[in-house]
Scaffold this motif. Structure first.
Motif, PDB file in Angstrom:
ATOM      1  N   GLN A   1      30.057  83.433  -9.381  1.00 37.33           N
ATOM      2  CA  GLN A   1      29.319  82.529 -10.260  1.00 37.33           C
ATOM      3  C   GLN A   1      27.909  82.282  -9.725  1.00 37.33           C
ATOM      4  N   ALA A   2      27.777  82.253  -8.382  1.00 35.54           N
ATOM      5  CA  ALA A   2      26.450  82.033  -7.791  1.00 35.54           C
ATOM      6  C   ALA A   2      25.507  83.185  -8.140  1.00 35.54           C
ATOM      7  N   LYS A   3      25.997  84.420  -8.045  1.00 39.90           N
ATOM      8  CA  LYS A   3      25.162  85.582  -8.396  1.00 39.90           C
ATOM      9  C   LYS A   3      24.827  85.549  -9.891  1.00 39.90           C
ATOM     10  N   HIS A   4      25.809  85.186 -10.690  1.00 39.63           N
ATOM     11  CA  HIS A   4      25.617  85.102 -12.141  1.00 39.63           C
ATOM     12  C   HIS A   4      24.505  84.109 -12.482  1.00 39.63           C
ATOM     13  N   ASP A   5      24.562  82.938 -11.846  1.00 43.36           N
ATOM     14  CA  ASP A   5      23.572  81.908 -12.130  1.00 43.36           C
ATOM     15  C   ASP A   5      22.187  82.310 -11.617  1.00 43.36           C
ATOM     16  N   ALA A   6      22.156  82.947 -10.440  1.00 42.07           N
ATOM     17  CA  ALA A   6      20.873  83.357  -9.874  1.00 42.07           C
ATOM     18  C   ALA A   6      20.191  84.414 -10.746  1.00 42.07           C
ATOM     19  N   GLN A   7      20.985  85.282 -11.353  1.00 37.64           N
ATOM     20  CA  GLN A   7      20.438  86.317 -12.240  1.00 37.64           C
ATOM     21  C   GLN A   7      20.006  85.767 -13.588  1.00 37.64           C
ATOM     22  N   GLY A   8      20.610  84.659 -13.990  1.00 36.41           N
ATOM     23  CA  GLY A   8      20.449  84.222 -15.369  1.00 36.41           C
ATOM     24  C   GLY A   8      21.093  85.220 -16.309  1.00 36.41           C
ATOM     25  N   SER A   9      22.272  85.718 -15.925  1.00 33.84           N
ATOM     26  CA  SER A   9      22.950  86.742 -16.712  1.00 33.84           C
ATOM     27  C   SER A   9      23.235  86.242 -18.132  1.00 33.84           C
ATOM     28  N   PRO A  10      22.981  87.083 -19.132  1.00 35.82           N
ATOM     29  CA  PRO A  10      23.258  86.671 -20.515  1.00 35.82           C
ATOM     30  C   PRO A  10      24.732  86.757 -20.881  1.00 35.82           C
ATOM     31  N   TYR A  11      25.554  87.249 -19.957  1.00 31.09           N
ATOM     32  CA  TYR A  11      26.977  87.427 -20.241  1.00 31.09           C
ATOM     33  C   TYR A  11      27.778  86.289 -19.611  1.00 31.09           C
ATOM     34  N   THR A  12      28.938  86.032 -20.176  1.00 33.77           N
ATOM     35  CA  THR A  12      29.779  84.954 -19.659  1.00 33.77           C
ATOM     36  C   THR A  12      30.527  85.372 -18.406  1.00 33.77           C
ATOM     37  N   HIS A  13      31.058  86.599 -18.398  1.00 37.45           N
ATOM     38  CA  HIS A  13      31.954  87.035 -17.325  1.00 37.45           C
ATOM     39  C   HIS A  13      31.361  88.136 -16.449  1.00 37.45           C
ATOM     40  N   LEU A  14      30.137  88.546 -16.699  1.00 35.70           N
ATOM     41  CA  LEU A  14      29.575  89.730 -16.055  1.00 35.70           C
ATOM     42  C   LEU A  14      28.180  89.468 -15.516  1.00 35.70           C
ATOM     43  N   LEU A  15      27.835  90.236 -14.486  1.00 38.41           N
ATOM     44  CA  LEU A  15      26.456  90.290 -14.034  1.00 38.41           C
ATOM     45  C   LEU A  15      25.695  91.298 -14.891  1.00 38.41           C
ATOM     46  N   LYS A  16      24.393  91.295 -14.791  1.00 31.28           N
ATOM     47  CA  LYS A  16      23.592  92.262 -15.532  1.00 31.28           C
ATOM     48  C   LYS A  16      23.908  93.678 -15.046  1.00 31.28           C
ATOM     49  N   PRO A  17      24.081  94.635 -15.955  1.00 29.85           N
ATOM     50  CA  PRO A  17      24.368  96.014 -15.533  1.00 29.85           C
ATOM     51  C   PRO A  17      23.106  96.699 -15.025  1.00 29.85           C
ATOM     52  N   LYS A  18      23.290  97.576 -14.039  1.00 28.81           N
ATOM     53  CA  LYS A  18      22.197  98.386 -13.523  1.00 28.81           C
ATOM     54  C   LYS A  18      22.323  99.775 -14.155  1.00 28.81           C
ATOM     55  N   ALA A  19      21.541 100.001 -15.196  1.00 23.45           N
ATOM     56  CA  ALA A  19      21.697 101.209 -16.005  1.00 23.45           C
ATOM     57  C   ALA A  19      21.229 102.462 -15.294  1.00 23.45           C
ATOM     58  N   GLY A  20      20.315 102.322 -14.314  1.00 19.89           N
ATOM     59  CA  GLY A  20      19.724 103.498 -13.690  1.00 19.89           C
ATOM     60  C   GLY A  20      20.734 104.410 -13.026  1.00 19.89           C
ATOM     61  N   GLY A  21      21.701 103.849 -12.303  1.00 16.87           N
ATOM     62  CA  GLY A  21      22.702 104.673 -11.628  1.00 16.87           C
ATOM     63  C   GLY A  21      23.525 105.488 -12.600  1.00 16.87           C
ATOM     64  N   VAL A  22      23.895 104.870 -13.721  1.00 13.37           N
ATOM     65  CA  VAL A  22      24.660 105.580 -14.749  1.00 13.37           C
ATOM     66  C   VAL A  22      23.824 106.714 -15.331  1.00 13.37           C
ATOM     67  N   ALA A  23      22.546 106.426 -15.624  1.00 12.89           N
ATOM     68  CA  ALA A  23      21.667 107.442 -16.211  1.00 12.89           C
ATOM     69  C   ALA A  23      21.467 108.616 -15.267  1.00 12.89           C
ATOM     70  N   PHE A  24      21.313 108.345 -13.965  1.00 11.26           N
ATOM     71  CA  PHE A  24      21.081 109.415 -13.002  1.00 11.26           C
ATOM     72  C   PHE A  24      22.296 110.342 -12.900  1.00 11.26           C
ATOM     73  N   VAL A  25      23.514 109.752 -12.923  1.00  9.82           N
ATOM     74  CA  VAL A  25      24.721 110.581 -12.852  1.00  9.82           C
ATOM     75  C   VAL A  25      24.836 111.471 -14.086  1.00  9.82           C
ATOM     76  N   ILE A  26      24.619 110.894 -15.263  1.00  5.06           N
ATOM     77  CA  ILE A  26      24.710 111.672 -16.497  1.00  5.06           C
ATOM     78  C   ILE A  26      23.698 112.809 -16.490  1.00  5.06           C
ATOM     79  N   ASP A  27      22.469 112.513 -16.053  1.00  4.53           N
ATOM     80  CA  ASP A  27      21.425 113.538 -16.009  1.00  4.53           C
ATOM     81  C   ASP A  27      21.755 114.619 -14.988  1.00  4.53           C
ATOM     82  N   ALA A  28      22.204 114.206 -13.798  1.00  3.35           N
ATOM     83  CA  ALA A  28      22.473 115.173 -12.735  1.00  3.35           C
ATOM     84  C   ALA A  28      23.665 116.069 -13.055  1.00  3.35           C
TER      85      ALA A  28
END
Length: 302
Positions: free
Chosen positions: A188-215
């Motif tokens: 919850q502390a990380k969630h609040d520090a991020q200001g995550s727009p989701y109730t149960h999740l932190l913000k996703p880091k899309a770059g890692g997913v994109a790099f795997v798909i590209d590679a």
């Protein structure tokens, strides 16, 4: 019967059996790795690689069996029918606890190709496990802080290069690449520090997913969108062994990776924005799914 043993007997016993299982699998794993290092022929490397994976799958199978007979954890798993051992998958999942990893291994072992995780470089020094992960071609990544990148700009892009090198190994064999898209465990502390727009999740880091798909290119066409819920709240592996995690719910959704989600994430701002929007949409759906899974768990008596 074993799950009925008192905690003070059950936990030491299952821990001892897990250590024995680890030794019985890691020692032949290391021996076969030495053979692989001594025989650099490509054909031999492929055959030995298959042997290493078989040892690892046996290890995970026994560990999963031990978790099954020594605990009363109830498993609710949806969406694993029709998965293929010969397919390639990118597995994305929310991350709440260290229990996530053995839970995913229990559910997917021998249902999909052996899963590889991107690991922090420091983990290679974990006794027995670190060298075993290295022998199984788990990619080790060295994360650099923002301060390091500011003082040493030549380090920028090193993670992307490491991702590409790792994925190049996997292009020619069945593989499942695991990505905890939030990059860290939810609190919850990380969630609040991020200001995550989701109730149960932190913000996703899309770059890692994109790099795997590209590679991986056309070698990987399907994503497994995995959602883990602990209705009583996440706990530690010791909590699980002690019987304090009463239920684990896992939902799996297989998605084809859209052609328009393949591109140069780093250098193409239009593509980057489109890809981030896609991942954010997946995350919004996952957030709603977690709410529904929690509500369903409340309605079902244990």
């Amino acid at each position: 019967m074993l799950a009925s043993l008192p905690v003070f007997l059950r936990v030491p016993l299952v821990c001892a059996l897990l250590i024995v299982s680890t030794l019985l699998h890691v020692l032949p794993l290391f021996a076969l790795t030495l053979v692989r290092l001594a025989i650099p022929l490509a054909a031999a490397q492929r055959v030995i690689g298959v042997g290493l994976v078989r040892i690892a799958e046996s290890w995970l199978s026994i560990n999963g069996w031990l978790f099954g007979v020594f605990t009363r954890t109830r498993w609710r798993v949806e969406g694993v029918d029709g998965l293929a051992l010969r397919g390639n998958y990118l597995v994305v999942c929310n991350h709440q606890s260290w229990v996530d990893i053995p839970a995913l291994q229990k559910v997917f072992n021998r249902r999909i190709p052996f899963m590889r995780f991107f690991l922090k470089s420091q983990l290679i020094w974990v006794p027995l496990l670190g060298p075993a992960w290295w022998a199984l071609d788990f990619p080790f990544m060295k994360r650099h802080s923002r301060q390091e990148l500011e003082t040493r700009p030549e380090l920028r892009g090193k993670d992307r290069e490491a991702t590409r090198r790792a994925c190049e190994k996997f292009r020619h064999l069945p593989v499942s690449i695991m990505n905890f898209t939030e990059g860290t465990r939810f609190t919850q502390a990380k969630h609040d520090a991020q200001g995550s727009p989701y109730t149960h999740l932190l913000k996703p880091k899309a770059g890692g997913v994109a790099f795997v798909i590209d590679a991986m290119g056309d070698a990987i066409r399907d994503m497994l969108d995995v959602t883990i819920v602990y209705p009583d709240g996440p706990g530690t592996t010791m909590d699980m062994l002690a019987g304090r995690i009463r239920e684990i719910r896992i939902h799996v959704r297989r998605l084809a990776i859209p052609p328009e989600m393949r591109g140069d994430y780093e250098n193409d701002p239009v593509f980057r924005e489109r890809f981030q929007g896609w991942v954010n949409e997946l995350w919004a759906e996952k957030d709603s799914r977690i709410t529904a899974m929690q509500q369903a768990a409340q309605k079902e008596p244990l």
